[in-house]
Design a protein around this motif. Structure first.
Motif, PDB file in Angstrom:
ATOM      1  N   HIS A  75     -17.029  38.387 -18.922  1.00  0.00           N
ATOM      2  CA  HIS A  75     -16.079  38.590 -17.307  1.00  0.00           C
ATOM      3  C   HIS A  75     -15.720  38.041 -16.338  1.00  0.00           C
ATOM      4  N   CYS A  76     -16.910  37.980 -16.148  1.00  0.00           N
ATOM      5  CA  CYS A  76     -17.221  36.518 -15.371  1.00  0.00           C
ATOM      6  C   CYS A  76     -17.668  35.974 -15.042  1.00  0.00           C
ATOM      7  N   ILE A  77     -16.889  34.109 -13.893  1.00  0.00           N
ATOM      8  CA  ILE A  77     -17.701  33.008 -13.897  1.00  0.00           C
ATOM      9  C   ILE A  77     -17.799  32.963 -13.275  1.00  0.00           C
ATOM     10  N   VAL A  78     -18.382  31.809 -13.192  1.00  0.00           N
ATOM     11  CA  VAL A  78     -19.433  31.456 -11.523  1.00  0.00           C
ATOM     12  C   VAL A  78     -18.823  29.753 -10.920  1.00  0.00           C
ATOM     13  N   ALA A  79     -18.427  29.312 -10.473  1.00  0.00           N
ATOM     14  CA  ALA A  79     -17.600  27.940 -10.055  1.00  0.00           C
ATOM     15  C   ALA A  79     -18.031  27.336  -9.102  1.00  0.00           C
ATOM     16  N   GLY A  80     -19.066  26.311  -8.908  1.00  0.00           N
ATOM     17  CA  GLY A  80     -19.596  25.775  -7.959  1.00  0.00           C
ATOM     18  C   GLY A  80     -18.554  24.599  -7.914  1.00  0.00           C
ATOM     19  N   SER A  81     -19.912  23.665  -8.577  1.00  0.00           N
ATOM     20  CA  SER A  81     -19.551  22.083  -8.200  1.00  0.00           C
ATOM     21  C   SER A  81     -17.375  22.265  -8.575  1.00  0.00           C
ATOM     22  N   LEU A  82     -16.757  22.893  -9.040  1.00  0.00           N
ATOM     23  CA  LEU A  82     -15.037  22.726  -8.959  1.00  0.00           C
ATOM     24  C   LEU A  82     -14.650  22.989  -8.235  1.00  0.00           C
ATOM     25  N   VAL A  83     -15.663  23.823  -7.803  1.00  0.00           N
ATOM     26  CA  VAL A  83     -14.925  24.586  -6.465  1.00  0.00           C
ATOM     27  C   VAL A  83     -14.903  23.744  -4.693  1.00  0.00           C
ATOM     28  N   PHE A  84     -16.462  23.554  -4.841  1.00  0.00           N
ATOM     29  CA  PHE A  84     -16.944  23.079  -3.794  1.00  0.00           C
ATOM     30  C   PHE A  84     -16.817  21.549  -3.667  1.00  0.00           C
ATOM     31  N   GLY A  85     -16.335  21.396  -5.119  1.00  0.00           N
ATOM     32  CA  GLY A  85     -16.169  19.334  -5.482  1.00  0.00           C
ATOM     33  C   GLY A  85     -14.206  18.988  -5.078  1.00  0.00           C
ATOM     34  N   ALA A  86     -14.408  20.237  -4.578  1.00  0.00           N
ATOM     35  CA  ALA A  86     -12.979  20.066  -5.060  1.00  0.00           C
ATOM     36  C   ALA A  86     -12.556  19.188  -3.042  1.00  0.00           C
ATOM     37  N   SER A  87     -11.781  18.294  -3.054  1.00  0.00           N
ATOM     38  CA  SER A  87     -11.212  18.343  -1.844  1.00  0.00           C
ATOM     39  C   SER A  87     -10.232  19.722  -0.781  1.00  0.00           C
ATOM     40  N   ASP A  88      -9.369  19.991  -2.147  1.00  0.00           N
ATOM     41  CA  ASP A  88      -8.934  21.433  -1.060  1.00  0.00           C
ATOM     42  C   ASP A  88      -8.998  22.440  -1.774  1.00  0.00           C
ATOM     43  N   PRO A  89     -10.316  23.251  -2.310  1.00  0.00           N
ATOM     44  CA  PRO A  89     -10.745  24.479  -2.910  1.00  0.00           C
ATOM     45  C   PRO A  89     -10.529  25.511  -2.910  1.00  0.00           C
ATOM     46  N   ALA A  90      -9.374  25.856  -2.088  1.00  0.00           N
ATOM     47  CA  ALA A  90      -8.605  27.242  -1.880  1.00  0.00           C
ATOM     48  C   ALA A  90      -7.067  26.997  -3.248  1.00  0.00           C
ATOM     49  N   GLN A  91      -6.927  25.797  -3.094  1.00  0.00           N
ATOM     50  CA  GLN A  91      -6.160  25.462  -3.640  1.00  0.00           C
ATOM     51  C   GLN A  91      -6.456  25.241  -5.550  1.00  0.00           C
ATOM     52  N   VAL A  92      -8.253  25.024  -5.684  1.00  0.00           N
ATOM     53  CA  VAL A  92      -8.450  25.073  -6.786  1.00  0.00           C
ATOM     54  C   VAL A  92      -8.519  26.434  -7.608  1.00  0.00           C
ATOM     55  N   ILE A  93      -9.122  27.150  -6.696  1.00  0.00           N
ATOM     56  CA  ILE A  93      -9.575  28.824  -6.966  1.00  0.00           C
ATOM     57  C   ILE A  93      -7.989  29.989  -6.632  1.00  0.00           C
ATOM     58  N   SER A  94      -7.177  29.020  -6.014  1.00  0.00           N
ATOM     59  CA  SER A  94      -5.671  29.753  -6.481  1.00  0.00           C
ATOM     60  C   SER A  94      -4.718  29.361  -7.595  1.00  0.00           C
ATOM     61  N   LEU A  95      -5.391  27.783  -8.456  1.00  0.00           N
ATOM     62  CA  LEU A  95      -4.748  27.210  -9.134  1.00  0.00           C
ATOM     63  C   LEU A  95      -6.055  28.484 -10.351  1.00  0.00           C
ATOM     64  N   ILE A  96      -6.987  28.534 -10.628  1.00  0.00           N
ATOM     65  CA  ILE A  96      -7.935  29.754 -11.453  1.00  0.00           C
ATOM     66  C   ILE A  96      -7.488  30.662 -11.695  1.00  0.00           C
ATOM     67  N   LEU A  97      -7.555  31.289 -10.163  1.00  0.00           N
ATOM     68  CA  LEU A  97      -6.770  32.423 -10.674  1.00  0.00           C
ATOM     69  C   LEU A  97      -5.600  32.991 -11.234  1.00  0.00           C
ATOM     70  N   ARG A  98      -4.519  32.052 -10.652  1.00  0.00           N
ATOM     71  CA  ARG A  98      -3.204  32.173 -11.866  1.00  0.00           C
ATOM     72  C   ARG A  98      -3.113  31.788 -12.919  1.00  0.00           C
ATOM     73  N   LYS A  99      -3.866  30.881 -13.149  1.00  0.00           N
ATOM     74  CA  LYS A  99      -4.002  30.842 -14.919  1.00  0.00           C
ATOM     75  C   LYS A  99      -4.685  31.682 -15.272  1.00  0.00           C
ATOM     76  N   SER A 100      -5.442  32.319 -15.251  1.00  0.00           N
ATOM     77  CA  SER A 100      -6.296  32.859 -15.832  1.00  0.00           C
ATOM     78  C   SER A 100      -5.544  34.610 -15.885  1.00  0.00           C
TER      79      SER A 100
END
Length: 108
Positions: A75-100
């Motif tokens: 039901h829920c994921i925790v995405a640490g390195s994926l988000v905080f290791g990204a050069s643009d964390p907001a973009q990663v979050i947006s892409l993951i949410l959009r895809k999911s």
């Protein structure tokens, strides 16, 4: 807040007498960010589905592994390195949410 339990990869499900309201299944060994998602941990997720509780996973999550986790009943994921290791964390979050969301609601 809700009561729950977290399981490391090496912890057998038999160690949990009462899963309470939620279970967090670690899909990597805790503390070391950037590890590869352990697909075999989805067996633990499946083991708790009959309890009708919230299932969460943490570790090694990305666009392809999020789909695997969701298909397993998470039901829920925790995405640490994926988000905080990204050069643009907001973009990663947006892409993951959009895809999911697109995968969860293909007709919308």
């Amino acid at each position: 807040m809700r009561p729950g339990v977290s399981l490391k990869p090496g912890t057998p499900i038999e160690e949990v007498e009462d899963p309470l309201e939620m279970v967090l299944v670690m899909t990597v060994e805790p503390v070391f960010g950037g590890q590869k998602f352990m697909l075999e941990m989805m067996d633990k997720v499946h083991s708790f589905l009959p309890f009708n509780i919230s299932m969460l996973v943490d570790g090694g999550l990305g666009p392809s592994t999020i789909d695997v986790a969701a298909s397993a009943g998470v039901h829920c994921i925790v995405a640490g390195s994926l988000v905080f290791g990204a050069s643009d964390p907001a973009q990663v979050i947006s892409l993951i949410l959009r895809k999911s969301m697109a995968d969860a609601c293909p007709d919308d």
